[in-house]
Scaffold this motif. Structure first.
Motif, mmCIF file in Angstrom:
data_model
loop_
_atom_site.group_PDB
_atom_site.id
_atom_site.type_symbol
_atom_site.label_atom_id
_atom_site.label_comp_id
_atom_site.label_asym_id
_atom_site.label_seq_id
_atom_site.Cartn_x
_atom_site.Cartn_y
_atom_site.Cartn_z
ATOM 1 N N ASP A 1 10.579 11.049 3.906
ATOM 2 C CA ASP A 1 11.890 10.128 2.938
ATOM 3 C C ASP A 1 10.735 9.291 2.166
ATOM 4 N N GLU A 2 8.839 8.781 1.970
ATOM 5 C CA GLU A 2 8.101 8.092 1.462
ATOM 6 C C GLU A 2 7.459 9.649 0.960
ATOM 7 N N LEU A 3 7.429 10.761 1.117
ATOM 8 C CA LEU A 3 7.065 11.318 0.194
ATOM 9 C C LEU A 3 8.391 11.731 -1.077
ATOM 10 N N PRO B 1 0.745 -1.336 0.091
ATOM 11 C CA PRO B 1 -0.299 0.086 -0.383
ATOM 12 C C PRO B 1 0.904 1.282 0.181
ATOM 13 N N VAL B 2 0.314 2.377 -0.582
ATOM 14 C CA VAL B 2 0.875 3.827 -1.089
ATOM 15 C C VAL B 2 0.642 5.109 -0.637
ATOM 16 N N ARG B 3 1.147 5.326 -0.102
ATOM 17 C CA ARG B 3 0.280 6.717 0.048
ATOM 18 C C ARG B 3 0.315 7.431 -0.932
ATOM 19 N N SER B 4 -0.887 8.520 -0.617
ATOM 20 C CA SER B 4 -0.667 10.264 -1.561
ATOM 21 C C SER B 4 0.601 10.707 -1.123
ATOM 22 N N ALA B 5 1.252 11.578 -2.630
ATOM 23 C CA ALA B 5 1.842 12.789 -2.342
ATOM 24 C C ALA B 5 0.547 14.044 -0.917
ATOM 25 N N ALA B 6 -0.650 13.597 -1.287
ATOM 26 C CA ALA B 6 -1.381 14.415 -0.536
ATOM 27 C C ALA B 6 -1.728 14.265 0.488
ATOM 28 N N GLU B 7 -2.071 12.626 0.408
ATOM 29 C CA GLU B 7 -1.911 11.545 2.184
ATOM 30 C C GLU B 7 -1.127 11.827 3.403
ATOM 31 N N VAL C 1 7.836 4.352 -6.458
ATOM 32 C CA VAL C 1 6.812 3.379 -5.887
ATOM 33 C C VAL C 1 5.994 3.234 -6.508
ATOM 34 N N ALA C 2 5.623 1.634 -6.865
ATOM 35 C CA ALA C 2 5.325 1.126 -7.355
ATOM 36 C C ALA C 2 3.908 0.998 -6.677
ATOM 37 N N THR C 3 2.696 1.269 -7.060
ATOM 38 C CA THR C 3 1.369 1.356 -5.973
ATOM 39 C C THR C 3 0.514 -0.212 -5.742
ATOM 40 N N ALA C 4 -0.151 -0.788 -5.782
ATOM 41 C CA ALA C 4 -0.320 -1.984 -5.367
ATOM 42 C C ALA C 4 -1.353 -2.220 -6.087
#
Length: 63
Positions: free
Chosen positions: A49-51, A10-16, A59-62
């Protein structure tokens, strides 16, 4: 893209991520916090770092 650079799952969006970063700096009553404690500071750096990974496309989205 090198497989070493790709995070799976799972990957959070930039907005999240931006919302989570802003929330770290918000103190009681919605006032900006002046300082972060050690735990919040570590969380802040992990979120940054994640952002950066999301913004670079590392990052590859699920599915």
């Amino acid at each position: 893209m090198s497989p070493d650079l790709v995070t799976r799952g799972p990957v959070r969006s930039a907005a999240e991520l931006n919302a989570a970063i802003r929330a770290l700096w918000t103190g009681p009553g919605g006032h900006p916090a002046v300082q972060l404690d050690d735990e919040r500071r570590a969380t802040y750096w992990r979120l940054l770092d994640e952002l950066q990974q999301v913004e670079r496309g590392d990052v590859a989205t699920a599915a």
